[in-house]
Design a protein around this motif. Structure first.
Motif, PDB file in Angstrom:
ATOM      1  N   SER A 225       0.814  -1.176   0.012  1.00  0.00           N
ATOM      2  CA  SER A 225      -0.016  -0.034  -0.060  1.00  0.00           C
ATOM      3  C   SER A 225       0.840   1.381  -0.184  1.00  0.00           C
ATOM      4  O   SER A 225       1.792   1.157   0.641  1.00  0.00           O
ATOM      5  CB  SER A 225      -1.046   0.080   1.434  1.00  0.00           C
ATOM      6  OG  SER A 225      -0.167   0.186   2.392  1.00  0.00           O
ATOM      7  N   THR A 226       0.621   2.278  -0.787  1.00  0.00           N
ATOM      8  CA  THR A 226       1.332   3.398  -1.067  1.00  0.00           C
ATOM      9  C   THR A 226       0.522   4.721  -0.612  1.00  0.00           C
ATOM     10  O   THR A 226      -0.695   4.542  -1.235  1.00  0.00           O
ATOM     11  CB  THR A 226       1.831   3.369  -2.397  1.00  0.00           C
ATOM     12  OG1 THR A 226       2.808   2.259  -2.644  1.00  0.00           O
ATOM     13  CG2 THR A 226       3.017   4.585  -2.601  1.00  0.00           C
ATOM     14  N   ALA A 227       1.147   5.512  -0.171  1.00  0.00           N
ATOM     15  CA  ALA A 227       0.341   6.955   0.211  1.00  0.00           C
ATOM     16  C   ALA A 227       1.475   8.013  -0.124  1.00  0.00           C
ATOM     17  O   ALA A 227       2.337   7.837   0.263  1.00  0.00           O
ATOM     18  CB  ALA A 227      -0.236   6.970   1.561  1.00  0.00           C
ATOM     19  N   ILE A 228       0.710   8.966  -0.775  1.00  0.00           N
ATOM     20  CA  ILE A 228       1.424  10.378  -0.996  1.00  0.00           C
ATOM     21  C   ILE A 228       1.117  11.525  -0.256  1.00  0.00           C
ATOM     22  O   ILE A 228      -0.252  11.761  -0.183  1.00  0.00           O
ATOM     23  CB  ILE A 228       1.708  10.517  -2.479  1.00  0.00           C
ATOM     24  CG1 ILE A 228       2.360   9.390  -3.282  1.00  0.00           C
ATOM     25  CG2 ILE A 228       2.499  11.886  -2.650  1.00  0.00           C
ATOM     26  CD1 ILE A 228       2.607   9.629  -4.526  1.00  0.00           C
ATOM     27  N   ASN A 229       1.636  12.189   0.556  1.00  0.00           N
ATOM     28  CA  ASN A 229       1.164  13.344   1.297  1.00  0.00           C
ATOM     29  C   ASN A 229       2.186  14.692   1.017  1.00  0.00           C
ATOM     30  O   ASN A 229       3.464  14.573   0.624  1.00  0.00           O
ATOM     31  CB  ASN A 229       1.608  13.193   2.928  1.00  0.00           C
ATOM     32  CG  ASN A 229       0.657  12.044   3.482  1.00  0.00           C
ATOM     33  OD1 ASN A 229      -0.246  11.719   3.108  1.00  0.00           O
ATOM     34  ND2 ASN A 229       1.150  11.512   4.476  1.00  0.00           N
ATOM     35  N   TYR A 230       1.431  15.626   1.116  1.00  0.00           N
ATOM     36  CA  TYR A 230       2.117  16.783   0.666  1.00  0.00           C
ATOM     37  C   TYR A 230       1.991  17.802   1.867  1.00  0.00           C
ATOM     38  O   TYR A 230       0.826  18.140   2.223  1.00  0.00           O
ATOM     39  CB  TYR A 230       1.314  17.517  -0.578  1.00  0.00           C
ATOM     40  CG  TYR A 230       1.468  16.729  -2.039  1.00  0.00           C
ATOM     41  CD1 TYR A 230       2.529  16.931  -2.639  1.00  0.00           C
ATOM     42  CD2 TYR A 230       0.493  15.962  -2.239  1.00  0.00           C
ATOM     43  CE1 TYR A 230       2.726  16.136  -3.812  1.00  0.00           C
ATOM     44  CE2 TYR A 230       0.549  15.149  -3.535  1.00  0.00           C
ATOM     45  CZ  TYR A 230       1.552  15.315  -4.373  1.00  0.00           C
ATOM     46  OH  TYR A 230       1.820  14.710  -5.450  1.00  0.00           O
TER      47      TYR A 230
END
Length: 63
Positions: free
Chosen positions: A32-37
């Motif tokens: 599972s991959t998540a991208i946060n800014y």
């Protein structure tokens, strides 16, 4: 392909369809991959954080 001892010689497509719990198979599910800014420098820049399996994988500062 080598025949493994103790394994059935061939699996039917019906048996393959019965595999419901993919977590029990190593490699059955993708990580599972998540991208946060995250905003930095009073909003002028931001950090792009990439998380894989709830662990920080990389951070990229974008200005």
């Amino acid at each position: 392909m080598k025949k493994l001892k103790g394994m059935k010689s061939n699996f039917s497509s019906l048996e393959n369809k019965k595999l419901n719990d993919l977590k029990s198979i190593t490699g059955g599910l993708m990580a599972s991959t998540a991208i946060n800014y995250v905003s930095t420098n009073n909003g002028d820049c931001y950090d792009k954080e990439t998380w894989v399996d709830h662990k920080l994988s990389s951070t990229l500062e974008i200005c």
